[in-house]
Design an enzyme around this catalytic site. Sequence first.
Site, PDB file in Angstrom:
ATOM      1  N   LYS A   1      -8.591  -1.647   5.625  1.00 11.32           N
ATOM      2  CA  LYS A   1      -8.820  -2.158   4.268  1.00 11.32           C
ATOM      3  C   LYS A   1      -7.883  -3.331   3.956  1.00 11.32           C
ATOM      4  O   LYS A   1      -8.267  -4.298   3.305  1.00 11.32           O
ATOM      5  CB  LYS A   1      -8.625  -1.030   3.240  1.00 11.32           C
ATOM      6  CG  LYS A   1      -9.802  -0.049   3.247  1.00 11.32           C
ATOM      7  CD  LYS A   1      -9.574   1.136   2.345  1.00 11.32           C
ATOM      8  CE  LYS A   1      -8.540   2.075   2.887  1.00 11.32           C
ATOM      9  NZ  LYS A   1      -8.646   3.465   2.512  1.00 11.32           N
TER      10      LYS A   1
ATOM     11  N   SER B   1      -7.631   3.663   8.861  1.00 14.94           N
ATOM     12  CA  SER B   1      -8.249   3.654   7.539  1.00 14.94           C
ATOM     13  C   SER B   1      -7.472   2.711   6.603  1.00 14.94           C
ATOM     14  O   SER B   1      -8.046   1.833   5.948  1.00 14.94           O
ATOM     15  CB  SER B   1      -8.256   5.094   6.999  1.00 14.94           C
ATOM     16  OG  SER B   1      -8.537   5.126   5.636  1.00 14.94           O
TER      17      SER B   1
ATOM     18  N   ARG C   1     -14.289  12.794   6.867  1.00 16.02           N
ATOM     19  CA  ARG C   1     -12.982  13.375   7.233  1.00 16.02           C
ATOM     20  C   ARG C   1     -12.496  14.323   6.138  1.00 16.02           C
ATOM     21  O   ARG C   1     -11.934  15.380   6.418  1.00 16.02           O
ATOM     22  CB  ARG C   1     -11.953  12.258   7.458  1.00 16.02           C
ATOM     23  CG  ARG C   1     -12.192  11.476   8.747  1.00 16.02           C
ATOM     24  CD  ARG C   1     -11.352  10.213   8.784  1.00 16.02           C
ATOM     25  NE  ARG C   1      -9.936  10.495   8.639  1.00 16.02           N
ATOM     26  CZ  ARG C   1      -9.069   9.699   8.025  1.00 16.02           C
ATOM     27  NH1 ARG C   1      -9.453   8.558   7.493  1.00 16.02           N
ATOM     28  NH2 ARG C   1      -7.800  10.048   7.941  1.00 16.02           N
TER      29      ARG C   1
ATOM     30  N   HIS D   1       0.854  -1.189   0.000  1.00 16.46           N
ATOM     31  CA  HIS D   1       0.000   0.000   0.000  1.00 16.46           C
ATOM     32  C   HIS D   1       0.887   1.235   0.000  1.00 16.46           C
ATOM     33  O   HIS D   1       1.826   1.328   0.785  1.00 16.46           O
ATOM     34  CB  HIS D   1      -0.889   0.013   1.248  1.00 16.46           C
ATOM     35  CG  HIS D   1      -1.764   1.236   1.306  1.00 16.46           C
ATOM     36  ND1 HIS D   1      -2.999   1.275   0.702  1.00 16.46           N
ATOM     37  CD2 HIS D   1      -1.557   2.468   1.842  1.00 16.46           C
ATOM     38  CE1 HIS D   1      -3.524   2.479   0.872  1.00 16.46           C
ATOM     39  NE2 HIS D   1      -2.666   3.217   1.571  1.00 16.46           N
TER      40      HIS D   1
ATOM     41  N   ASP E   1     -14.998   2.542   6.786  1.00 11.27           N
ATOM     42  CA  ASP E   1     -13.896   3.434   6.389  1.00 11.27           C
ATOM     43  C   ASP E   1     -14.327   4.347   5.241  1.00 11.27           C
ATOM     44  O   ASP E   1     -14.046   5.548   5.273  1.00 11.27           O
ATOM     45  CB  ASP E   1     -12.651   2.639   5.985  1.00 11.27           C
ATOM     46  CG  ASP E   1     -11.598   3.580   5.408  1.00 11.27           C
ATOM     47  OD1 ASP E   1     -11.160   4.483   6.135  1.00 11.27           O
ATOM     48  OD2 ASP E   1     -11.277   3.450   4.213  1.00 11.27           O
TER      49      ASP E   1
HETATM   50  N1  URA Z   1      -5.205   6.733   2.628  1.00 11.70           N
HETATM   51  C1  URA Z   1      -6.262   6.078   3.176  1.00 11.70           C
HETATM   52  O1  URA Z   1      -6.675   5.017   2.701  1.00 11.70           O
HETATM   53  N2  URA Z   1      -6.850   6.607   4.266  1.00 11.70           N
HETATM   54  C2  URA Z   1      -6.444   7.749   4.850  1.00 11.70           C
HETATM   55  O2  URA Z   1      -7.021   8.157   5.843  1.00 11.70           O
HETATM   56  C3  URA Z   1      -5.353   8.439   4.273  1.00 11.70           C
HETATM   57  C4  URA Z   1      -4.738   7.893   3.155  1.00 11.70           C
END
Ligand code: URA
Length: 438
Positions: A187, A183, A168, A82, A161
């Site tokens: 995932k 967050s 947010r 990621h 999320d």
């Molecule tokens: N990437 C994400 O998936 N979530 C965040 O809060 C910030 C960057």
Amino acid sequence: MNAVEIIEKKRDGEELTREEIRYFIDKFTSGDILDYQATALCMAIYFQGMTRRETSDITMAMAESGEILDLSDTLGYVVDKHSSGGVGDKTSLIVLPLVVACGVPVAKMSGRGLSFTGGTLDKLESIDGYNAMLTRQQFLTQAKDHGIVLTGQTADLAPADGKLYALRDVSGTVPSKPLIAASIMSKKIAGGADGIVLDVKVGLGAFMQTVEDARELSQIMINIGKDAGRQVTALVSDMNQPLGYAVGNALEVIEAIDTLQGRGPEDLIEHCLVVAGHMLRLAGKGKSTNLSDVRPMLEEKLANGEAWGVFRKLIEAQGGNVKQVDNPNLLPKAPVVAEVESPQSGSIQMIHAKEIGLTALNLGAGRHSKTDPVDHAVGVVVHHKVGDRVKKGDRLCTIHARTEEAAQIAEERVLAAHAWSDEDVEPLSLFYDVLFSE
Ligand code: URA
């Protein structure tokens, strides 16, 4: 339990219990807790922070707000990567084929670009026919048959999320470290990853502005991984200047193809070898934390064209027009291509990543809101890296635009994104740190 009491408790700096966090996230997901209450809780978390236990609890509550994928039967040990978002970051297009060429299958769900950062799916959709929205069954079948998948979210992964991020984004609460960490990790955990390589960007084009902050965010994610029984390696990497040279969807696909065919920019090649190396290590292909045992294999798979072959296989498996990757001249092309010359001589001191990203966004390469279409052809190619010496009149950037007017505006912006020095300037590091969960 009720939402107001939980918000007040966090507002006053108290620690929330696991049950309170679970109650809040579950009721928010079902719509019984309202958006403005969830926004208030995010603001309270922004100011008061969260303990390690609270952060792990909110992560698991978000991960378990939807389906949890189990890919162990299909892939065995599931390794994923990621990136926290960047400019010119086409790493997944290169790293996945590399890792798969080394014998480790990867089935990855990626995102779309938002604001000045690009998204892997938008880049891949430059290729005619590429299906970035596979169904769950297509995802599993392709993982089994080809050992490589690169698509959008197939299942209802971590819906809490998605809902919370939307709030947010419009309430000034994105830059909360526990919320960012929860967050991202919710995932990855919901997607079934056993081993996760995190590429945490720092600098002018990243959420984290200092190495210290990026390190802290990395450590929070590593702790979440440990608490959830996952292995995590976090790389703290530079995002002051774009990664590689190309910024824009088809332009980045072309640069990824060049890289897979051995003609890539040095920084991008090195970045990809390191990310891929850490994925291989987590998958058990190597032991050394400095990657000395997996590096030769990665270099070989890049040099002998096997990684390129896996990329072609991926495009074909997902319905993309392979002719376009064999002959990138067939990829979408912008009608206006304008060269920008350096207005002075000197060493390049800054190529402001966020400004270059915003220039590409305004040319149409990205989206201002979630539903905007993207223009796959447009973008910016920078021709230098920080530390390069240039002469007045040297080619600095190439703008790919829809109209002359858009190119003119972009030209002014990319010039303002550069700074020069009469003195020598040190090149920027690619990585500032690496943190391990084991
Ligand atoms: N990437 C994400 O998936 N979530 C965040 O809060 C910030 C960057």
